[in-house]
Design a protein around this motif. Structure first.
Motif, mmCIF file in Angstrom:
data_model
loop_
_atom_site.group_PDB
_atom_site.id
_atom_site.type_symbol
_atom_site.label_atom_id
_atom_site.label_comp_id
_atom_site.label_asym_id
_atom_site.label_seq_id
_atom_site.Cartn_x
_atom_site.Cartn_y
_atom_site.Cartn_z
ATOM 1 N N ASN A 3 0.860 -1.182 0.000
ATOM 2 C CA ASN A 3 0.000 0.000 0.000
ATOM 3 C C ASN A 3 0.897 1.233 0.000
ATOM 4 O O ASN A 3 1.627 1.485 0.964
ATOM 5 N N LEU A 8 -2.770 0.281 -3.923
ATOM 6 C CA LEU A 8 -2.193 -1.052 -3.827
ATOM 7 C C LEU A 8 -1.398 -1.352 -5.094
ATOM 8 O O LEU A 8 -1.941 -1.311 -6.198
ATOM 9 N N GLU A 73 -6.643 1.509 5.964
ATOM 10 C CA GLU A 73 -5.612 1.225 4.959
ATOM 11 C C GLU A 73 -4.840 -0.051 5.302
ATOM 12 O O GLU A 73 -4.471 -0.824 4.419
ATOM 13 N N THR A 77 -4.868 -3.497 3.026
ATOM 14 C CA THR A 77 -3.642 -4.152 2.575
ATOM 15 C C THR A 77 -3.638 -5.630 2.968
ATOM 16 O O THR A 77 -3.204 -6.490 2.192
#
Length: 284
Positions: A3, A8, A73, A77
């Motif tokens: 990330n 990504l 986030e 990931t």
């Protein structure tokens, strides 16, 4: 998948360049996190330590760097790497981008990147039969101060110390500050047990403001039969201790079995691990 600022990308397409300030000057901070089944252990403590460290480094904290945003986030990931329902080790890295020499360019912006990898043990355990031998690392010393307590990318002492430990068949080494007090291990905080007295070096001596250190201190503070003290530890005290153990978020508690000619038990450390796992179950 990595990330990078919310995007990504495959590791081979990483956008980190040789101009990155974290690479060129160590102008970066990181948090090492343990996640089990999508639950980040002690996330609030990690987050506030990161924010405090960014302020010390005079980084302009982006407005979207909320605890909820960064958590989302991290989970995104994990999902992309099919680790959302597993045990994982996370590195959350924050740097000041590119540009400038020692003085950052006016247009430099804070970046973040998240790297995940599988981790075997979902909860904390101790293998009492496995030897864990340490010695003092005396080639270089840590100078006490705010910067010594940061989890920054400037880890030269820890890198060289780890090479020294491997060359000499040690599992770890204990680090001294410039006052010749023992402050921590190469990869975690240090606790000393002598009877009902528990000592750990104070932050003012230059040790890392460890997240697991905080958890252990909170657990120990609830036992009225213990005397817990944050105080300087001299090398001479090590061989007089009943137990020594190292703490970090990934491994939890690691008892030291031998330092020079002294062998140690792990009964107290075992009890603390039990209480730590009980605390985690209540949090989940």
């Amino acid at each position: 998948m990595i990330n990078f600022n919310g995007n990504l990308v495959a590791e081979s397409n990483s956008k980190l360049t040789s101009e990155n300030r974290g690479y060129k000057y160590g102008d970066a901070l990181f948090e090492t996190l343990k996640v089990v089944n999508g639950k980040i252990f002690f996330w609030e403590d990690h987050y506030f330590r990161l924010m405090a460290s960014m302020r010390i480094m005079r980084m302009d904290i982006p407005m979207n760097f909320t605890m909820e945003f960064l958590e989302a986030e991290i989970l995104k990931t994990l999902e992309a790497n099919t680790l959302i329902d597993a045990s994982a080790r996370i590195r959350l890295n924050v740097d000041r981008g590119e540009g400038g020499k020692y003085l950052p360019d006016e247009n430099s912006k804070v970046n973040f990147n998240i790297v995940v990898e599988p981790h075997n043990n979902p909860f904390y355990t101790i293998d009492a039969d496995k030897p864990y031998v340490v010695d003092l690392y005396k080639d270089f010393f840590m100078a006490p101060g705010l910067l010594s307590g940061l989890k920054s990318n400037n880890k030269s002492l820890q890198v060289i110390g780890s090479v020294y430990a491997k060359e000499n068949d040690f599992d770890n080494c204990l680090v001294l500050n410039t006052n010749k007090n023992v402050i921590e291990a190469l990869n975690g905080n240090l606790f000393l047990v002598k009877g009902d007295k528990i000592k750990t070096p104070p932050l003012e001596d230059g040790c890392l403001k460890g997240v697991m250190r905080k958890q252990v201190l909170e657990i120990l503070s609830k036992d009225v039969n213990l005397y817990v003290e944050e105080t300087s530890i001299s090398p001479f005290e090590l061989q007089k201790a009943d137990e020594l153990f190292i703490t970090n978020v990934i491994k939890g508690i690691v008892p030291i079995s031998k330092y020079r000619k002294k062998n140690y038990g792990s009964d107290f450390a075992q009890k603390v691990v039990g209480k730590l796992n009980a605390k985690l179950r209540l949090m989940s």
